[in-house]
Scaffold this motif. Structure first.
Motif, mmCIF file in Angstrom:
data_model
loop_
_atom_site.group_PDB
_atom_site.id
_atom_site.type_symbol
_atom_site.label_atom_id
_atom_site.label_comp_id
_atom_site.label_asym_id
_atom_site.label_seq_id
_atom_site.Cartn_x
_atom_site.Cartn_y
_atom_site.Cartn_z
ATOM 1 N N ASP A 182 -6.290 2.196 -6.332
ATOM 2 C CA ASP A 182 -5.081 1.784 -5.648
ATOM 3 C C ASP A 182 -5.297 0.439 -4.961
ATOM 4 O O ASP A 182 -6.418 -0.017 -4.816
ATOM 5 C CB ASP A 182 -4.694 2.820 -4.586
ATOM 6 N N GLN A 183 -4.190 -0.122 -4.528
ATOM 7 C CA GLN A 183 -4.284 -1.347 -3.740
ATOM 8 C C GLN A 183 -4.534 -0.983 -2.279
ATOM 9 O O GLN A 183 -3.932 -0.049 -1.757
ATOM 10 C CB GLN A 183 -2.982 -2.135 -3.866
ATOM 11 N N TYR A 184 -5.404 -1.745 -1.644
ATOM 12 C CA TYR A 184 -5.694 -1.498 -0.236
ATOM 13 C C TYR A 184 -5.613 -2.797 0.549
ATOM 14 O O TYR A 184 -5.891 -3.874 0.032
ATOM 15 C CB TYR A 184 -7.106 -0.919 -0.054
ATOM 16 N N GLN A 224 -7.199 -4.914 -5.038
ATOM 17 C CA GLN A 224 -7.083 -3.700 -5.835
ATOM 18 C C GLN A 224 -8.299 -3.639 -6.759
ATOM 19 O O GLN A 224 -8.401 -4.397 -7.725
ATOM 20 C CB GLN A 224 -5.792 -3.696 -6.645
ATOM 21 N N LEU A 253 -3.750 -9.494 -8.238
ATOM 22 C CA LEU A 253 -2.496 -9.226 -7.541
ATOM 23 C C LEU A 253 -1.979 -10.542 -7.018
ATOM 24 O O LEU A 253 -2.685 -11.239 -6.288
ATOM 25 C CB LEU A 253 -2.724 -8.291 -6.350
ATOM 26 N N ASP A 285 -6.962 -7.898 1.169
ATOM 27 C CA ASP A 285 -5.933 -7.256 0.359
ATOM 28 C C ASP A 285 -6.394 -7.335 -1.087
ATOM 29 O O ASP A 285 -6.574 -8.430 -1.628
ATOM 30 C CB ASP A 285 -4.619 -8.007 0.567
ATOM 31 N N ILE A 342 0.848 -1.182 0.000
ATOM 32 C CA ILE A 342 0.000 0.000 0.000
ATOM 33 C C ILE A 342 0.870 1.212 0.000
ATOM 34 O O ILE A 342 0.747 2.073 0.853
ATOM 35 C CB ILE A 342 -0.896 -0.027 1.205
ATOM 36 N N TYR A 379 -12.056 -6.414 -10.092
ATOM 37 C CA TYR A 379 -10.780 -6.326 -9.394
ATOM 38 C C TYR A 379 -9.628 -6.618 -10.343
ATOM 39 O O TYR A 379 -9.785 -7.369 -11.306
ATOM 40 C CB TYR A 379 -10.725 -7.347 -8.252
ATOM 41 N N ASP A 380 -8.488 -6.058 -10.012
ATOM 42 C CA ASP A 380 -7.266 -6.447 -10.699
ATOM 43 C C ASP A 380 -6.651 -7.638 -9.960
ATOM 44 O O ASP A 380 -6.827 -7.784 -8.755
ATOM 45 C CB ASP A 380 -6.262 -5.293 -10.707
#
Ligand SMILES: [Cu+2]
Length: 303
Positions: free
Chosen positions: A160-162, A155, A106, A153, A33, A103-104
Motif C-alpha cells: 500500500d501507499q504510506y 509505495q 507515484l 510518501d 492513504i 518502489y512504485d
C-alpha cells in the motif's frame, strides 16, 4: 489501483462520509492513504518520534497520514534526527526489517519527502535519490532552528501507499513562535496565488489560481498534475489526503481535500512556471466535517 478507480472510490467515500464535508487541502495525490484504517492507526502509532497523535480521535476521524513513524511493518529511519540543512539520509525498512529497495512511482517519483516546521512556517518538498541499497539522500535547504517533521510518501512495490512521519530538530536559538493566521492569498516569485474554498462543511474542493500582473497563468505540469498540494493540520501536523481534480486546462487548479476535523490547516501549493517550482502557502480554518456513521461503512467504501 488505477487513478480512476481510486478517485471513484474516493467520490463514494466522500458522498458517504463527508456528505457535508469541508474543503481543505492535502496533497495533490501523493498522499492517498486510503488504506489506512483507524485500526491501523491505533495499532501502529507508537513511533519513536513522540508525535502528539490522539488514538481516540483517530478512531473517530477520517484517516490522516504522517502521524506514524512506522505502519504495517514499514518504518521511516533517518540516519540523523538533528539536521540543519545539507544532506538528509534515511531508509524505509520493510516488514522483513531490511531497507525497501523497490518502489512504485507515484506522481512521477518513487518517494516524496516533505519537511515542515512544527509551526508550519517552513516547508520543503524534495525528491531524494535512492541507491541500490535502499538508502535515500537529499540536500535540504538551510532551515531556521526549531522543531520539524519530515514526511516520506511512498509505495513499496506490491504494498500500500504510506506517508510516514518523523520528528527532526534544527539546533540553535529558536525564533519566537509566529501564530498561524488565516490567509488565502500569497505572493511568491512575482506571482499572486489565491486559494478559494467553501469551508461551510458541504464541500471538499479547493481551487488555486496563479496570476502574474493580474492575468491567470497556466502552470506547467509538475509531478503529473497542474500543481501539487499538501495540507497539514495545525497542532499535530497530520498530513491530509488531497486529490487533484480535473479542471479546465490553463485555468485554476482544483483539489479535493479530506478534512478530518475542525481546525486550522496550512496548505502548501507547489507550482511550476518557466521551469521553476515555487510554493505558495495558505492557512484556512475548517469546520468539522458532517458526522455520519463512519465506522461501519468506511472500510468498505474506501477500497
Ligand atoms: Cu514530491
Amino acid at each position: 489501483m488505477n487513478a480512476g478507480a481510486k478517485l471513484g472510490a474516493y467520490g463514494l467515500l466522500l458522498a458517504a462520509v463527508l456528505g457535508a464535508g469541508a474543503a481543505v487541502g492535502a496533497i495533490a495525490g501523493p498522499i492517498d492513504i486510503g488504506e489506512s484504517t483507524p485500526h491501523d492507526a491505533a495499532d501502529g502509532g507508537h513511533g519513536a518520534d513522540g508525535s502528539e497523535r490522539d488514538d481516540v480521535a483517530a478512531a473517530d476521524e477520517l484517516p490522516a497520514a504522517g502521524l506514524l513513524v512506522s505502519q504495517d511493518g514499514y518504518t521511516f529511519r533517518p540516519e540523523e534526527r538533528t539536521v540543519g540543512g545539507g544532506e538528509l539520509a534515511f531508509t524505509i525498512t520493510g516488514p522483513d526489517g531490511s531497507p525497501v529497495r523497490s518502489y512504485d512511482v507515484l506522481h512521477d517519483r518513487e518517494l516524496h519527502l516533505i519537511v515542515a516546521s512544527r509551526d508550519l512556517q517552513q516547508y520543503q518538498h524534495v525528491h531524494p535519490e535512492g541507491d541500490e541499497h535502499g538508502r535515500w539522500t537529499v540536500d535540504l535547504d538551510e532551515m531556521p532552528a526549531g522543531a520539524y517533521r519530515a514526511f516520506a510518501d511512498f509505495q513499496a512495490s506490491g504494498a500500500d501507499q504510506y506517508t510516514l512521519g518523523v520528528d527532526l530538530s534544527v539546533p540553535g536559538p529558536t525564533p519566537e513562535l509566529v501564530p498561524l493566521a488565516p490567509r488565502s492569498t500569497d505572493s511568491v516569485g512575482g506571482f499572486d496565488v489565491t486559494l478559494d474554498h467553501d469551508l461551510d462543511g458541504t464541500s471538499t474542493e479547493v481551487t488555486v489560481t496563479v496570476r502574474r500582473d493580474g492575468e491567470v497563468v497556466t502552470t506547467e505540469p509538475y509531478l503529473g498534475a497542474a500543481g501539487h498540494l499538501v495540507a497539514l493540520r495545525d497542532g499535530d501536523l497530520a498530513y491530509l489526503h488531497v486529490h487533484p481534480l480535473d479542471a479546465e486546462p490553463g485555468g485554476p487548479v482544483q483539489f479535493a481535500v479530506e478534512v478530518p476535523s475542525a481546525g486550522r490547516y496550512a496548505l502548501f501549493f507547489d507550482f511550476k512556471v518557466d521551469g521553476a517550482v515555487r510554493t505558495a502557502r495558505f492557512v484556512v480554518d475548517a469546520p468539522a466535517p458532517a458526522t455520519v456513521a463512519r465506522h461501519g461503512d468506511r472500510d468498505d467504501s474506501d477500497h
